[in-house]
Design a protein around this motif. Structure first.
Motif, PDB file in Angstrom:
ATOM      1  N   GLY A  52     -18.784   1.170  -5.579  1.00  0.00           N
ATOM      2  CA  GLY A  52     -17.936   1.590  -6.291  1.00  0.00           C
ATOM      3  C   GLY A  52     -16.499   1.245  -6.021  1.00  0.00           C
ATOM      4  O   GLY A  52     -16.392   1.694  -4.955  1.00  0.00           O
ATOM      5  N   PHE A  53     -15.999   1.643  -7.487  1.00  0.00           N
ATOM      6  CA  PHE A  53     -14.496   1.501  -7.312  1.00  0.00           C
ATOM      7  C   PHE A  53     -13.692   2.313  -8.525  1.00  0.00           C
ATOM      8  O   PHE A  53     -14.765   2.707  -9.641  1.00  0.00           O
ATOM      9  CB  PHE A  53     -13.400   0.179  -8.562  1.00  0.00           C
ATOM     10  N   ILE A  54     -13.037   3.399  -7.698  1.00  0.00           N
ATOM     11  CA  ILE A  54     -12.693   4.586  -8.759  1.00  0.00           C
ATOM     12  C   ILE A  54     -11.524   4.420  -8.854  1.00  0.00           C
ATOM     13  O   ILE A  54     -10.427   4.042  -7.920  1.00  0.00           O
ATOM     14  CB  ILE A  54     -12.637   6.027  -7.598  1.00  0.00           C
ATOM     15  N   THR A  55     -11.165   3.531 -10.275  1.00  0.00           N
ATOM     16  CA  THR A  55      -9.741   3.471 -10.859  1.00  0.00           C
ATOM     17  C   THR A  55      -9.490   4.354 -12.090  1.00  0.00           C
ATOM     18  O   THR A  55      -9.268   4.282 -12.538  1.00  0.00           O
ATOM     19  CB  THR A  55      -9.596   1.893 -11.001  1.00  0.00           C
ATOM     20  N   TYR A  56      -8.754   5.404 -11.355  1.00  0.00           N
ATOM     21  CA  TYR A  56      -7.762   6.225 -11.845  1.00  0.00           C
ATOM     22  C   TYR A  56      -7.357   5.851 -13.057  1.00  0.00           C
ATOM     23  O   TYR A  56      -6.772   6.570 -13.653  1.00  0.00           O
ATOM     24  CB  TYR A  56      -8.553   7.785 -11.933  1.00  0.00           C
ATOM     25  N   SER A  57      -6.355   5.679 -12.220  1.00  0.00           N
ATOM     26  CA  SER A  57      -4.556   4.992 -12.423  1.00  0.00           C
ATOM     27  C   SER A  57      -4.145   3.724 -13.039  1.00  0.00           C
ATOM     28  O   SER A  57      -5.710   2.896 -12.621  1.00  0.00           O
ATOM     29  CB  SER A  57      -3.725   5.235 -11.635  1.00  0.00           C
ATOM     30  N   ASN A  58      -3.242   3.603 -13.927  1.00  0.00           N
ATOM     31  CA  ASN A  58      -3.425   2.179 -14.250  1.00  0.00           C
ATOM     32  C   ASN A  58      -3.467   1.063 -12.694  1.00  0.00           C
ATOM     33  O   ASN A  58      -3.786  -0.020 -13.302  1.00  0.00           O
ATOM     34  CB  ASN A  58      -2.413   2.063 -15.794  1.00  0.00           C
ATOM     35  N   ALA A  59      -2.834   1.744 -12.406  1.00  0.00           N
ATOM     36  CA  ALA A  59      -1.893   0.696 -10.631  1.00  0.00           C
ATOM     37  C   ALA A  59      -3.479   0.646 -10.510  1.00  0.00           C
ATOM     38  O   ALA A  59      -3.235  -1.057  -9.908  1.00  0.00           O
ATOM     39  CB  ALA A  59      -1.462   1.655  -9.802  1.00  0.00           C
ATOM     40  N   MET A  60      -4.272   1.767  -9.425  1.00  0.00           N
ATOM     41  CA  MET A  60      -6.076   1.130  -9.427  1.00  0.00           C
ATOM     42  C   MET A  60      -6.151  -0.087 -10.320  1.00  0.00           C
ATOM     43  O   MET A  60      -6.889  -0.535 -10.023  1.00  0.00           O
ATOM     44  CB  MET A  60      -5.960   2.456  -8.678  1.00  0.00           C
ATOM     45  N   LYS A  61      -6.298   0.018 -11.360  1.00  0.00           N
ATOM     46  CA  LYS A  61      -6.825  -0.799 -12.438  1.00  0.00           C
ATOM     47  C   LYS A  61      -6.628  -2.024 -11.763  1.00  0.00           C
ATOM     48  O   LYS A  61      -6.616  -3.213 -11.712  1.00  0.00           O
ATOM     49  CB  LYS A  61      -7.464  -0.499 -13.662  1.00  0.00           C
ATOM     50  N   GLN A  62      -5.283  -2.514 -11.727  1.00  0.00           N
ATOM     51  CA  GLN A  62      -4.261  -3.811 -11.390  1.00  0.00           C
ATOM     52  C   GLN A  62      -4.980  -4.059  -9.981  1.00  0.00           C
ATOM     53  O   GLN A  62      -5.054  -5.171 -10.068  1.00  0.00           O
ATOM     54  CB  GLN A  62      -2.927  -3.097 -11.984  1.00  0.00           C
ATOM     55  N   SER A  63      -4.578  -3.241  -9.016  1.00  0.00           N
ATOM     56  CA  SER A  63      -4.606  -3.682  -7.365  1.00  0.00           C
ATOM     57  C   SER A  63      -6.169  -3.587  -6.937  1.00  0.00           C
ATOM     58  O   SER A  63      -5.836  -4.695  -6.597  1.00  0.00           O
ATOM     59  CB  SER A  63      -3.758  -2.636  -7.063  1.00  0.00           C
ATOM     60  N   GLN A  64      -6.805  -3.348  -7.240  1.00  0.00           N
ATOM     61  CA  GLN A  64      -8.218  -3.303  -6.946  1.00  0.00           C
ATOM     62  C   GLN A  64      -9.057  -4.391  -8.279  1.00  0.00           C
ATOM     63  O   GLN A  64     -10.152  -5.081  -7.352  1.00  0.00           O
ATOM     64  CB  GLN A  64      -8.610  -1.688  -7.423  1.00  0.00           C
ATOM     65  N   LEU A  65      -8.839  -3.957  -9.747  1.00  0.00           N
ATOM     66  CA  LEU A  65      -9.797  -4.756 -10.499  1.00  0.00           C
ATOM     67  C   LEU A  65      -8.885  -5.694 -10.899  1.00  0.00           C
ATOM     68  O   LEU A  65      -9.490  -6.749 -11.573  1.00  0.00           O
ATOM     69  CB  LEU A  65     -10.290  -3.703 -11.041  1.00  0.00           C
ATOM     70  N   GLY A  66      -7.944  -6.073 -11.041  1.00  0.00           N
ATOM     71  CA  GLY A  66      -6.961  -7.318 -11.797  1.00  0.00           C
ATOM     72  C   GLY A  66      -6.646  -7.264 -12.722  1.00  0.00           C
ATOM     73  O   GLY A  66      -6.368  -7.989 -13.696  1.00  0.00           O
ATOM     74  N   VAL A  67      -7.351  -5.555 -13.690  1.00  0.00           N
ATOM     75  CA  VAL A  67      -6.222  -5.568 -14.763  1.00  0.00           C
ATOM     76  C   VAL A  67      -4.459  -6.122 -14.780  1.00  0.00           C
ATOM     77  O   VAL A  67      -4.292  -5.160 -14.083  1.00  0.00           O
ATOM     78  CB  VAL A  67      -7.042  -3.803 -15.284  1.00  0.00           C
ATOM     79  N   THR A  68      -4.195  -6.962 -16.259  1.00  0.00           N
ATOM     80  CA  THR A  68      -3.308  -6.605 -16.099  1.00  0.00           C
ATOM     81  C   THR A  68      -2.144  -6.259 -16.672  1.00  0.00           C
ATOM     82  O   THR A  68      -2.997  -5.505 -17.028  1.00  0.00           O
ATOM     83  CB  THR A  68      -3.265  -9.154 -16.735  1.00  0.00           C
ATOM     84  N   SER A  69      -1.188  -6.037 -16.149  1.00  0.00           N
ATOM     85  CA  SER A  69      -0.276  -5.043 -17.255  1.00  0.00           C
ATOM     86  C   SER A  69      -0.230  -5.289 -18.668  1.00  0.00           C
ATOM     87  O   SER A  69      -0.120  -4.586 -19.286  1.00  0.00           O
ATOM     88  CB  SER A  69       1.100  -4.722 -16.583  1.00  0.00           C
TER      89      SER A  69
END
Length: 160
Positions: A52-69
């Motif tokens: 799993g990926f724990i992406t609590y911050s927006n920065a982690m969502k971007q860097s780990q999962l590719g969620v765009t700004s």
């Protein structure tokens, strides 16, 4: 300590995945690894749980999962668009066959009129498909997080 009812849901998820020869990956924000923890209480879950990926911050969502700004700025971290991007990103990064993602407002603070405390968006991605849905769970932070974990473990019902 994971409630037995939650463990039972993880067992059911594992049986479903094993029948298909699939592995699952999680992408978690508001539960901060709780889904993965519940899954890993099941002996033998390494056969069907990739990680799993724990992406609590927006920065982690971007860097780990590719969620765009752009997605985060336009729709916010708690949105259908972000949940879908998290699920797709986890699927791509892991090589698993199914991904479930959660992002929400567990409380007690952080809620708004549009995104109240208890609002959670779910994303489920598999075989080129992706769906999202939302739930608003009552209760305190612990209750919202546990309800989110249980709903995520039940997500297989959305495919079948």
């Amino acid at each position: 300590m994971v409630p037995q009812s939650t463990v039972n849901l993880a067992v059911e998820l594992g049986a479903w995945l094993e029948q298909r020869g699939w592995r699952c990956v999680t992408a978690e924000s508001c539960t901060a690894g709780g889904i993965g923890y519940a899954i890993s209480t099941v002996a033998g879950s390494s056969a069907w749980y990739e990680g799993g990926f724990i992406t609590y911050s927006n920065a982690m969502k971007q860097s780990q999962l590719g969620v765009t700004s752009y997605t985060l700025a336009k729709y916010g971290a708690v949105s259908a668009e972000t949940a879908a991007a998290m699920a797709r990103g986890a699927l791509t990064a892991s090589g698993a066959e199914m991904a479930v993602a959660v992002t929400g407002v567990a409380g007690p603070g952080g809620g708004s009129t549009d995104k109240p405390v208890g609002l959670v968006w779910f994303g489920l991605a598999w075989q080129g498909e992706c769906i999202t849905w939302q739930q608003v769970f009552p209760g305190d932070r612990q209750a919202v997080r546990l309800a989110t974990i249980n709903e995520a473990l039940l997500s297989i019902k959305k495919i079948t």
